[in-house]
Write an enzyme that holds these catalytic residues in place. Structure first.
Site, PDB file in Angstrom:
ATOM      1  N   GLN A 180      38.166  31.748  39.651  1.00 55.76           N
ATOM      2  CA  GLN A 180      37.463  33.010  39.431  1.00 55.76           C
ATOM      3  C   GLN A 180      36.368  33.107  40.490  1.00 55.76           C
ATOM      4  OE1 GLN A 180      38.621  34.938  36.289  1.00 55.76           O
ATOM      5  NE2 GLN A 180      40.164  33.538  37.112  1.00 55.76           N
ATOM      6  N   ALA A 221      35.228  40.166  29.079  1.00 55.68           N
ATOM      7  CA  ALA A 221      36.067  39.296  29.905  1.00 55.68           C
ATOM      8  C   ALA A 221      36.039  39.712  31.378  1.00 55.68           C
ATOM      9  CB  ALA A 221      37.492  39.305  29.377  1.00 55.68           C
ATOM     10  N   HIS A 222      36.762  38.934  32.183  1.00 61.33           N
ATOM     11  CA  HIS A 222      36.736  39.137  33.639  1.00 61.33           C
ATOM     12  C   HIS A 222      37.276  40.510  34.036  1.00 61.33           C
ATOM     13  CE1 HIS A 222      40.892  36.912  33.847  1.00 61.33           C
ATOM     14  NE2 HIS A 222      40.924  37.967  33.075  1.00 61.33           N
ATOM     15  N   ASN A 223      36.639  41.078  35.065  1.00 62.32           N
ATOM     16  CA  ASN A 223      37.052  42.340  35.681  1.00 62.32           C
ATOM     17  C   ASN A 223      36.918  43.553  34.763  1.00 62.32           C
ATOM     18  OD1 ASN A 223      38.980  40.117  37.150  1.00 62.32           O
ATOM     19  ND2 ASN A 223      38.344  41.734  38.568  1.00 62.32           N
ATOM     20  N   SER A 241      40.058  43.096  32.416  1.00 61.00           N
ATOM     21  CA  SER A 241      40.354  44.328  33.162  1.00 61.00           C
ATOM     22  C   SER A 241      40.347  45.584  32.304  1.00 61.00           C
ATOM     23  CB  SER A 241      41.703  44.207  33.890  1.00 61.00           C
ATOM     24  OG  SER A 241      41.670  43.143  34.817  1.00 61.00           O
TER      25      SER A 241
END
Length: 328
Positions: A180, A221-223, A241
């Site tokens: 990441q 969470a990520h993005n 995302s």
């Protein structure tokens, strides 16, 4: 600090009913009122406490109709909840503000710290982090390398900004970690609750836009991207995302699937699980989510399912008997 009812009314644009010179020096819930305290009444469910409270002053809505005499001095305002929020903000502003870095915090030499920032004990600020002016970072907060935090933000105890997103690729021997390498960007005037986590992106940035308020124990969470002035209650979870629009309100324990888009001014009821896109301005409840009227109708039917099942079984039995009679 001590104020008269008259002074308070001037602060909130209210009208005094009772003694304008009565003084208060504390806040109290209306059901726990005491002499010298200021309370407020906005929820009709608490109206009976108005006649019992020992508070010296109570903020009430203009349209409140009293049923009998009230001991407290009343201040009538357009919206009592907004008025007390304004007073609490003034009270908070009057309190002395800490600035500087606690000797028990650790800030990497490459971090950029703005003016009048406070960093509490046992906080960690990583390499290349940028923190804007007037931001407060409470004890035990962790901000990983490269992340950016805007001005006038408040990060409560134990929150983690920039830990790795949950990225793994399944392989023959197990799961291979996907590095990441992105960051987290938190814009101005954001508040993040205790033990909330905002994960760094796989690439690019996870973005929390201006004015967002996240409660305790929220997972971003990520993005992901969260639009301006959106609020999320405790235990909300956003999978990777996901994009949430502006001025949205998410109730406690709402779960959003990954790679979906939530429009602007969307309201999602507590414990709803959302697996698809939601258009602007929608109010939805349940799992799968649906409009409130349909949701409550469905819940009413769900409670009747056992009786409906017995009725159907009885009807099927009678139909089978009729078929048998007709075949003879």
């Amino acid at each position: 600090m001590e104020f008269t009812a008259k002074q308070i009314a001037e602060m909130v644009g209210g009208r005094v009913e009772g003694d304008p010179e009565v003084k208060v020096s504390a806040f109290a819930k209306i059901e726990e009122g005491k002499q010298g305290a200021l309370s407020f009444l906005s929820n009709p469910k608490y109206a009976h406490y108005l006649y019992q409270t020992q508070s010296s002053v109570v903020l009430v809505n203009d349209d409140l109709q009293t049923e009998r005499a009230v001991q407290a001095t009343l201040i009538r305002v357009k919206n009592a909840y907004e008025a007390v929020a304004h007073l609490l903000q003034l009270y908070e502003q009057m309190k002395p503000r800490k600035t500087g870095v606690s000797p028990m915090a650790f800030v990497e030499p490459t971090a950029q710290i703005g003016k009048d920032v406070y960093i509490g004990p046992f906080s960690y600020v990583g390499d290349g982090v940028s923190i804007g002016d007037g931001t407060r970072i409470m004890p035990n907060v962790t901000i990983y390398e490269g992340c950016r935090v805007g001005r006038r933000c408040l990060l409560h105890a134990g929150c983690v900004i920039g830990a790795d997103g949950f990225g793994f690729a399944p392989g023959e021997q197990g799961y291979d970690k996907i590095p990441q390498i992105g960051i987290v960007v938190i814009e101005d005037d954001v508040e993040i609750g205790a033990n909330t986590c905002v994960d760094r992106s796989t690439m690019g940035a996870t973005v929390i836009h201006r004015g967002v308020k996240l409660d305790n124990l929220v997972q971003v969470a990520h993005n992901c991207e969260v639009g301006q002035n959106t609020v999320m209650s405790a235990q909300v979870g956003l999978a990777g995302s996901t994009k949430v629009g502006e001025w949205c309100m998410l109730g406690g324990q709402v779960g959003l699937a990954g790679h979906i888009t939530i429009g602007n001014r969307v309201h999602i009821g507590a414990q709803s699980g959302v697996i698809g896109n939601v258009a602007d301005g929608q109010t939805i409840l349940g799992t799968p989510p649906m409009e409130p009227k349909a949701f409550f109708r469905s819940q009413a039917i769900f409670r009747r399912l056992p009786d409906m099942y017995r009725q159907m079984a009885q009807m099927q039995k009678e139909i089978d008997e009729l078929k048998k009679q007709n075949s003879n």
